[in-house]
Design a protein around this motif. Structure first.
Motif, short mmCIF file in Angstrom:
data_model
loop_
_atom_site.label_atom_id
_atom_site.label_comp_id
_atom_site.label_asym_id
_atom_site.label_seq_id
_atom_site.Cartn_x
_atom_site.Cartn_y
_atom_site.Cartn_z
N LEU A 63 43.74 31.45 38.68
CA LEU A 63 43.82 31.25 37.23
C LEU A 63 44.08 32.57 36.52
O LEU A 63 43.47 33.60 36.84
N SER A 64 44.96 32.54 35.52
CA SER A 64 45.14 33.63 34.56
C SER A 64 44.63 33.11 33.22
O SER A 64 45.00 32.02 32.79
N SER A 65 43.76 33.89 32.56
CA SER A 65 43.11 33.39 31.35
C SER A 65 43.03 34.48 30.28
O SER A 65 42.85 35.66 30.61
N PRO A 66 43.08 34.09 29.02
CA PRO A 66 42.76 35.06 27.97
C PRO A 66 41.27 35.32 27.95
O PRO A 66 40.49 34.62 28.60
N GLY A 67 40.85 36.35 27.20
CA GLY A 67 39.43 36.62 27.03
C GLY A 67 38.92 37.70 27.98
O GLY A 67 39.65 38.21 28.83
N ALA A 68 37.65 38.02 27.81
CA ALA A 68 36.98 39.02 28.65
C ALA A 68 36.48 38.32 29.91
O ALA A 68 35.37 37.79 29.96
N VAL A 69 37.31 38.30 30.92
CA VAL A 69 37.04 37.54 32.14
C VAL A 69 36.11 38.33 33.07
O VAL A 69 36.38 39.49 33.40
N GLY A 99 37.50 20.95 45.11
CA GLY A 99 37.07 21.32 46.46
C GLY A 99 37.78 22.54 47.02
O GLY A 99 37.69 22.82 48.21
N LEU A 100 38.48 23.28 46.16
CA LEU A 100 39.24 24.45 46.60
C LEU A 100 38.61 25.74 46.09
O LEU A 100 37.95 25.75 45.06
N ASP A 101 38.86 26.83 46.82
CA ASP A 101 38.48 28.15 46.33
C ASP A 101 39.22 28.42 45.02
O ASP A 101 40.41 28.07 44.88
N VAL A 102 38.54 29.10 44.09
CA VAL A 102 39.15 29.38 42.78
C VAL A 102 38.88 30.83 42.41
O VAL A 102 37.76 31.33 42.59
N SER A 103 39.89 31.51 41.89
CA SER A 103 39.71 32.85 41.34
C SER A 103 40.20 32.85 39.90
O SER A 103 40.97 31.97 39.48
N ILE A 104 39.75 33.84 39.12
CA ILE A 104 40.19 33.95 37.73
C ILE A 104 40.31 35.43 37.37
O ILE A 104 39.55 36.27 37.84
N GLU A 105 41.32 35.74 36.54
CA GLU A 105 41.54 37.11 36.08
C GLU A 105 42.10 37.06 34.65
O GLU A 105 42.74 36.07 34.26
N ASN A 106 41.85 38.09 33.88
CA ASN A 106 42.41 38.21 32.54
C ASN A 106 43.93 38.23 32.58
O ASN A 106 44.53 38.80 33.50
N ASP A 107 44.57 37.64 31.58
CA ASP A 107 46.03 37.50 31.61
C ASP A 107 46.77 38.84 31.57
O ASP A 107 47.75 39.04 32.30
N ALA A 108 46.30 39.80 30.74
CA ALA A 108 46.96 41.11 30.70
C ALA A 108 46.81 41.83 32.04
O ALA A 108 47.75 42.48 32.52
N ASN A 109 45.65 41.68 32.66
CA ASN A 109 45.44 42.28 33.98
C ASN A 109 46.35 41.64 35.02
O ASN A 109 46.87 42.32 35.92
N CYS A 110 46.54 40.33 34.91
CA CYS A 110 47.44 39.64 35.83
C CYS A 110 48.86 40.19 35.72
O CYS A 110 49.53 40.43 36.74
N ALA A 111 49.32 40.40 34.49
CA ALA A 111 50.66 40.94 34.29
C ALA A 111 50.79 42.32 34.93
O ALA A 111 51.80 42.63 35.56
N ALA A 112 49.75 43.14 34.79
CA ALA A 112 49.78 44.47 35.39
C ALA A 112 49.79 44.40 36.91
O ALA A 112 50.52 45.15 37.58
N LEU A 113 48.99 43.51 37.48
CA LEU A 113 48.95 43.37 38.93
C LEU A 113 50.28 42.89 39.48
O LEU A 113 50.71 43.30 40.58
N ALA A 114 50.96 42.02 38.74
CA ALA A 114 52.28 41.55 39.17
C ALA A 114 53.26 42.71 39.28
O ALA A 114 54.06 42.78 40.22
N GLU A 115 53.20 43.64 38.33
CA GLU A 115 54.10 44.79 38.35
C GLU A 115 53.82 45.68 39.55
O GLU A 115 54.74 46.24 40.17
N GLY A 116 52.55 45.83 39.92
CA GLY A 116 52.21 46.67 41.05
C GLY A 116 52.52 46.04 42.39
O GLY A 116 52.79 46.73 43.38
N TRP A 117 52.50 44.72 42.44
CA TRP A 117 52.77 44.00 43.69
C TRP A 117 54.27 43.90 43.96
O TRP A 117 54.77 44.30 45.02
#
Length: 311
Positions: A63-69, A99-117
């Motif tokens: 999950l990518s989410s707004p807010g202080a995750v 029934g699945l594993d779930v992760s969540i991260e802030n949306d701006a952080n997700c965008a940054a991680l995409a650039e690094g990956w």
């Protein structure tokens, strides 16, 4: 083939995608973000997972989410355009439904991680992303890891005070208030005696291209104010790369304009050559980064390799 269900929760739409371990989108779409409340939201997410589960063996949900995750607890603090997602154990609730594993991260952080990956910072182990829009936010990334800070405010660059600290209310001159795209538009509207909401960022640049002196001068000042903040961040954090995101970053003249102003911020003491680059990803950045976050924290289970996409 390992597959992952990825969601980017936005105020208007929920974007979703089935992705493989290399960050490729296999299928996807978007649906309007429910306004009715949390139960309808959870049911919508569950329905989408069920729909694609007929064709894919999912390893988990990202999950990518707004807010202080809070990535550990799965709670979303702060505020956003979706009030009902805050203050509830989001990852636990979706895990119970699917029934699945779930992760969540802030949306701006997700965008940054995409650039690094897979993006503009792919070969860089220390960089910052500055996202310019209604306000200014961003992320600090060290060795593929977000620097969150003690209060989860790492990367909140827009809070920097840019004006005279002796003025009556210094908080009226934070970087977000004086240097965001919103501030640019608001300033042009005020100088042209237009009602708020008359223009948007594209309109201002279109006016400048047509020779409008107010728009041209406002954009020039916009670049200067952005350059000063970037200068401060370079000398404070000294990242290897500085990336600019947000819709306005897609205009090449913006990156060129900021870099021209940064060239002027040098003297016999301040000798660093400071430059910025545009982020590579746009609409899919949050999806890609959310998947990367999931794979990173679940890698003992998934066997994920950070360099796998290069092989």
């Amino acid at each position: 083939m390992k597959a992952y269900m990825v969601f980017d929760i936005g105020g208007t739409y929920i974007k979703y995608a089935v992705m493989n371990e290399q960050g490729m989108k296999l299928e996807g779409g978007k649906v309007p973000t429910p306004q009715e409340g949390l139960e309808i939201f959870l049911q919508k997410v569950s329905d989408i997972v069920t729909q694609y589960r007929q064709s894919y063996a999912f390893q988990g949900i990202a999950l990518s989410s707004p807010g202080a995750v809070d990535v550990k607890s799965g709670y979303i603090g702060g505020a956003s355009a979706i009030p009902y997602i805050h203050g509830v154990p989001m990852t636990d609730m979706i895990r119970e439904r699917t029934g699945l594993d779930v992760s969540i991260e802030n949306d701006a952080n997700c965008a940054a991680l995409a650039e690094g990956w897979l993006g503009a910072a792919k070969e860089t182990d220390y960089y910052i992303c500055i996202v310019i829009g209604t306000g200014i936010g961003g992320s600090i990334v060290v060795n593929h890891t977000i620097l969150r800070g003690a209060s989860l405010h790492g990367g909140e660059f827009g809070y920097m005070i840019m004006g005279d600290p002796l003025q009556k209310n210094p908080l009226q001159s934070t970087w977000s208030r004086v240097s965001s795209t919103y501030a640019l538009v608001e300033g042009v509207e005020a100088r042209k005696s237009l009602a708020k909401g008359t223009l948007n960022g594209e309109d201002v640049f279109r006016l400048a291209e047509g020779g409008d002196s107010i728009a041209k001068e406002s954009i020039a000042h916009f670049y200067k104010k952005l350059a000063v903040g970037i200068y401060n961040l370079k000398y404070t954090l000294d990242p290897k790369k500085i990336l600019i995101g947000g819709g306005i970053s897609k205009r090449s003249e913006v990156i060129e304009g900021i870099n021209q102003e940064l060239k002027q911020l040098k003297d016999e003491i301040s000798k660093l050559d400071i430059t910025v680059e545009a982020c590579q990803f746009d609409n899919d950045a949050n999806l890609i980064g959310a998947l990367f976050h999931f794979l990173t924290i679940k890698k003992p289970k998934s066997g994920f390799n950070l360099t796998r996409q290069d092989k």
